[in-house]
Design a protein around this motif. Structure first.
Motif, PDB file in Angstrom:
ATOM      1  N   GLN A  17       1.172  -1.520   0.450  1.00 29.36           N
ATOM      2  CA  GLN A  17       0.392   0.069   0.501  1.00 29.36           C
ATOM      3  C   GLN A  17       1.392   1.271  -0.204  1.00 29.36           C
ATOM      4  O   GLN A  17       1.784   1.280   0.418  1.00 29.36           O
TER       5      GLN A  17
ATOM      6  N   PRO B 153      -3.673   6.617   4.113  1.00 31.18           N
ATOM      7  CA  PRO B 153      -3.596   5.934   3.099  1.00 31.18           C
ATOM      8  C   PRO B 153      -3.831   6.444   1.644  1.00 31.18           C
ATOM      9  O   PRO B 153      -4.756   6.962   1.899  1.00 31.18           O
TER      10      PRO B 153
ATOM     11  N   ASP C 232      -5.209   6.336  -1.033  1.00 29.24           N
ATOM     12  CA  ASP C 232      -6.172   6.478  -1.843  1.00 29.24           C
ATOM     13  C   ASP C 232      -7.194   7.446  -1.232  1.00 29.24           C
ATOM     14  O   ASP C 232      -8.116   7.418  -1.978  1.00 29.24           O
ATOM     15  N   TYR C 233      -7.311   7.485   0.292  1.00 33.17           N
ATOM     16  CA  TYR C 233      -8.045   8.613   0.479  1.00 33.17           C
ATOM     17  C   TYR C 233      -8.151   9.841   0.233  1.00 33.17           C
ATOM     18  O   TYR C 233      -8.785  11.043   0.775  1.00 33.17           O
TER      19      TYR C 233
ATOM     20  N   HIS D 122      -6.945  13.225  -2.025  1.00 33.31           N
ATOM     21  CA  HIS D 122      -7.384  14.011  -3.548  1.00 33.31           C
ATOM     22  C   HIS D 122      -6.322  15.183  -3.614  1.00 33.31           C
ATOM     23  O   HIS D 122      -6.067  14.962  -5.391  1.00 33.31           O
TER      24      HIS D 122
ATOM     25  N   THR E 263      -9.035  15.189   1.239  1.00 36.22           N
ATOM     26  CA  THR E 263      -9.424  13.974   1.381  1.00 36.22           C
ATOM     27  C   THR E 263     -10.954  13.410   1.044  1.00 36.22           C
ATOM     28  O   THR E 263     -11.355  14.624   1.129  1.00 36.22           O
TER      29      THR E 263
ATOM     30  N   GLU F 194       5.705   3.777   0.138  1.00 34.90           N
ATOM     31  CA  GLU F 194       5.305   1.976   0.333  1.00 34.90           C
ATOM     32  C   GLU F 194       4.782   0.721   0.755  1.00 34.90           C
ATOM     33  O   GLU F 194       6.597   0.681   0.953  1.00 34.90           O
TER      34      GLU F 194
END
Length: 148
Positions: free
Chosen positions: A4, A19, A21-22, A24, A78, A97
């Motif tokens: 991740q 993470p 992914d959260y 923006h 986020t 990572e």
């Protein structure tokens, strides 16, 4: 082995991770329009490229002493359930990572007030990085329950 990516941010001279992914975007600080009758850590809203985005001070949200913004302070934008929320942090400048095996559960010795904010601890290059639980950071019931 699953890997991740995380954004590394600083708060109160400590490293935390969210993470990727959260996330923006990461923005320089900008003027925030205050909203009356909100918790102290809710700083207000910003107009981010035409989108009104609420902003909270993550230091204050986690119970740390407030600190004036400076040139390294950032607002991490986020995404949470179709809603953008900005987090004011002391700094954010690194992406790592890691293997999922390098994430350990939070230590039992952490006080209950903080344990809910922590999803785990990441071992990375001779340092420990606290993995934040954004769900608890944003959870309104948690705010009322702990009077943060």
């Amino acid at each position: 082995m699953e890997r991740q990516k995380f954004i590394i941010l600083t708060l109160n001279e400590e490293c935390y991770a969210i993470p990727i992914d959260y996330i923006h975007s990461i923005e320089r600080t900008q003027p925030v329009t205050r909203i009356p009758n909100t918790e102290g850590f809710v700083k207000g809203v910003i107009n981010l490229r035409g989108i009104i985005t609420p902003v909270i001070d993550l230091r204050e949200r986690m119970g740390f002493e407030a600190k004036p913004l400076d040139e390294v302070s950032r607002i991490i934008i986020t995404n949470r359930s179709q809603e953008s929320i900005g987090l004011i942090v002391d700094g954010a400048d690194d992406v790592i990572e890691i293997n999922n095996d390098d994430i350990e559960p939070p230590p039992e010795t952490i006080s209950e007030n903080y344990r809910d904010y922590i999803e785990g601890v990441i071992k990375h290059e001779q340092r420990l990085i606290v993995l934040l639980s954004l769900e608890h950071v944003f959870e309104a019931d948690f705010v009322k329950q702990h009077h943060v």
